[in-house]
Each structure stands twice: as C-alpha cells, then as structure tokens.
Write a protein that holds these residues in place. Structure first.
Motif, short mmCIF file in Angstrom:
data_model
loop_
_atom_site.label_atom_id
_atom_site.label_comp_id
_atom_site.label_asym_id
_atom_site.label_seq_id
_atom_site.Cartn_x
_atom_site.Cartn_y
_atom_site.Cartn_z
N ALA A 1 0.71 -1.26 0.14
CA ALA A 1 0.14 0.00 0.01
C ALA A 1 0.73 1.31 0.09
O ALA A 1 0.33 2.04 -0.50
N LEU B 1 1.29 5.49 4.92
CA LEU B 1 -0.27 6.35 5.65
C LEU B 1 0.00 7.50 5.77
O LEU B 1 0.83 8.09 6.54
N GLN C 1 -1.47 11.75 6.19
CA GLN C 1 -2.86 12.47 6.88
C GLN C 1 -2.87 13.81 6.20
O GLN C 1 -1.82 14.61 6.12
N GLU D 1 0.10 -6.24 6.47
CA GLU D 1 -0.88 -5.99 5.49
C GLU D 1 -1.72 -4.44 5.91
O GLU D 1 -1.81 -4.19 6.87
N ARG D 2 -2.01 -3.79 4.66
CA ARG D 2 -2.69 -2.42 5.08
C ARG D 2 -3.87 -2.69 6.01
O ARG D 2 -4.63 -3.57 5.92
N PHE D 3 -4.39 -1.75 6.59
CA PHE D 3 -5.54 -1.40 7.44
C PHE D 3 -6.33 -0.34 6.75
O PHE D 3 -5.92 0.43 6.27
N GLU D 4 -7.56 -0.35 7.39
CA GLU D 4 -8.27 0.89 6.99
C GLU D 4 -8.08 1.82 7.98
O GLU D 4 -8.76 1.85 8.97
N PRO D 5 -7.69 3.04 7.52
CA PRO D 5 -7.71 4.21 8.50
C PRO D 5 -8.97 4.83 9.03
O PRO D 5 -9.73 4.61 8.14
N VAL D 6 -9.00 5.29 10.02
CA VAL D 6 -10.04 5.89 10.49
C VAL D 6 -9.98 7.29 11.09
O VAL D 6 -9.18 7.37 11.94
N ALA E 1 -4.98 8.75 3.85
CA ALA E 1 -4.81 7.98 2.68
C ALA E 1 -3.59 7.01 2.73
O ALA E 1 -2.47 7.51 3.12
N TRP E 2 -3.60 5.75 2.18
CA TRP E 2 -2.38 5.16 1.69
C TRP E 2 -1.83 5.71 0.50
O TRP E 2 -2.74 5.59 -0.51
#
Length: 312
Positions: A37, A40, A42, A110-115, A125-126
């Motif tokens: 990915a 990460l 901001q 592994e990528r995770f979904e940022p919140v 965003a990745w």
C-alpha cells in the motif's frame, strides 16, 4: 468531528529565533508503511500548523511517555492505527535544543483501513511511495522524507559472538559458561526492547530495533534461557540452527563451532539486498571473514558499554 481535549504537553514552545512548535515535551509522528500500500499520510485540517498539507499522524508527547509511545498513541487517536500490528523499525529525531520532533518508522504486514478520529484530519490515505513527492507536503516531513524513504526497507541484524563477548570481561565467566551466557541473553532481551543507537549499526537515524542473534557454542549451549511469556509480543519458535527466538532476540545453538555458524548467518543475510548485518566480535579472523561477506564489525566493548547503561 470534535477536537480532542488538551493533554499534558499540548502547548506551544517558543524558540529564541521566534519560531514556535507544538508540544511542551516535544512531539512525535508515526510513519507506517505496508508492502502492498505504501505509506499512511494525513491531510491536515486548515486550522492546524501548516494546514492543508500532507504529513504524518502525530502530535505533542505527554509528560510521562516516550517518543515511540507518543507517536503510536497519537496515530491511534487520529487515524485508528492498530498499535498491536506495528513492528517499530527505527526513529529519526529533529533536535532543536528546546524542542524535539521524533519520527517513528514502523511497518505492518498488510494494510488496514484508517479511521479519522478527530478534527485534525481532512483525510487519511495510503499513498504509494513513488507518489508521495507529488503531494503538497508538510515542510518538516518534506525535508526528512528522502532519508526516511531510503531506509524503509532496511532490515538490520546484529549477530553477537557470545563466546568472544563474554570472554572480553574477566568476571570469572570460565567458572560458569552457561550462567554467563544466560546473563548476556537477559541483557540482550532488554536491549531488544529499548533499541540500539544508530551509530552502532552505522545507519542514519537515532535508534533502531534490529533483529538480535546470540550465537552460543560449547558449554554455553547448556544455558537455561526462559522463553517469552504468553503475554509477550511473539511466541517462541525453533531457529534455523536450533534454539529459540522472540520478537527481538534469537538464540542460535552452533552445531559445531560458533564462528562457522556466524559466517553461515552472514551469508544467508547477504542474499537479501536490503540487509544490513553487524557482527559483534573481537576475533580478528572471524571479523575479516565476515567483512569479506559484506558484514560490518564492532567490538564487544561497544555492546557491553551499551548494556551497562541499561543495567545502571
């Protein structure tokens, strides 16, 4: 999205030249990357310092936390970063005497979904590594990104010649070789948690968390070295040469002599283009042979002095 309550370090620090920076106890940010990915990033809210630019989730450190703890806490609060999935690799520090900013670099498998967790972010965003420079970056991150990028895939290993390190101090180790090996292993476990100064590995940055490998031979292989507890970050498993491993320290039991096993380990590491291998030994013949294989060498004194600072 509401703003978070102020913490113990949430205030401005004024430098003698008039510049001001956020964080009474310094600040820290997390650069987390995933192989599938990128990194990460901001997108900073307009009201924040250098609002509208892209940078790292992070912020002011609390009075009672380390830079690593602060960066991981801030990233969890701002971006939902799961701290238990991170493998911290190294830190880089901008030191302005009265204020510091620490970049903590970590990886996830592994990528995770940022919140988005508060009002400090417009977006998360990745970003593929090759596309980071295309964004309007926070000036501080833009200045540090080239060096950080160059080290993202570095995988340092510190291999310790136990017989040589133990034998470099006349503390009656010859009366109890297993006990001496056990004490050294215990110190290395603490070092694995604390991290190693970049200078010892001849790498950029401030502190690194390399893989530590302790090679035991002869009577020292009888040492009783406890496995990490079930609450630790990794379970114990068999190592390639026999022995055990934890998240930070691997015990290698040499089937013949320790020097041969160390050369084998250096050769295996050399197969990976991003590897950095450092061998701790004062044995001249061993040092020459592992240098020929691409490893760096440091003497036992440097390691022991570092251990002494932990013990004190």
């Amino acid at each position: 999205m509401p703003r978070r309550p102020l913490g113990s370090g949430d205030e401005w620090v004024m430098l003698p030249d008039g510049r001001r920076f956020w964080g009474a106890f310094g600040a820290a940010g997390l650069l987390v990357h995933a192989p599938d990915a990128g990194v990460l990033l901001q997108h900073r809210a307009g009201y924040s310092h250098f609002g509208g630019t892209w940078g790292l989730p992070g912020g002011a450190r609390h009075s009672d936390e380390s830079a690593v703890e602060g960066a991981i806490r801030e990233a969890a609060e701002e971006a939902g970063v799961p701290g238990d999935r991170l493998r911290v690799q190294f830190t880089s520090v901008l030191d302005l005497d009265v204020w510091t900013y620490t970049t903590v670099v970590a990886s996830v498998e592994e990528r995770f979904e940022p919140v988005i967790g508060d009002a400090e972010s417009i977006a998360l965003a990745w970003v593929p590594i090759d596309e980071v420079d295309d964004l309007p970056l926070h000036p501080g991150f833009a200045a540090s990104w080239p060096e950080l990028r160059a080290q993202l895939r570095a995988a340092p290993t510190l291999i310790i010649d136990a017989a040589n390190v133990v034998g470099s101090r006349p503390d009656a180790w010859w009366k109890d070789r297993p006990g001496a090996a056990q004490r050294l292993a215990a110190s290395l476990e603490r070092l694995a948690a604390r991290g190693v100064p970049a200078a010892l590995l001849e790498l950029p940055g401030h502190t690194w968390w390399p893989r530590l490998v302790l090679v035991l031979e002869g009577e020292a292989k009888q040492a009783t070295i406890p496995s990490p507890s079930a609450s630790g970050s990794a379970a114990t498993g068999a190592s390639a040469g026999g022995g055990s491993s934890s998240a930070g320290l691997t015990i290698e039991l040499a089937s013949t002599d320790g020097d041969s096993r160390i050369r084998e380990l250096v050769s295996l590491a050399a197969e990976h283009s991003d590897s950095v291998t450092v061998v701790v030994t004062a044995d001249r013949a061993l040092a020459d042979s592992v240098r020929a294989l691409g490893a760096r060498v440091v003497g036992p004194r440097a390691l022991l002095e570092l251990i002494d600072t932990l013990d004190s």
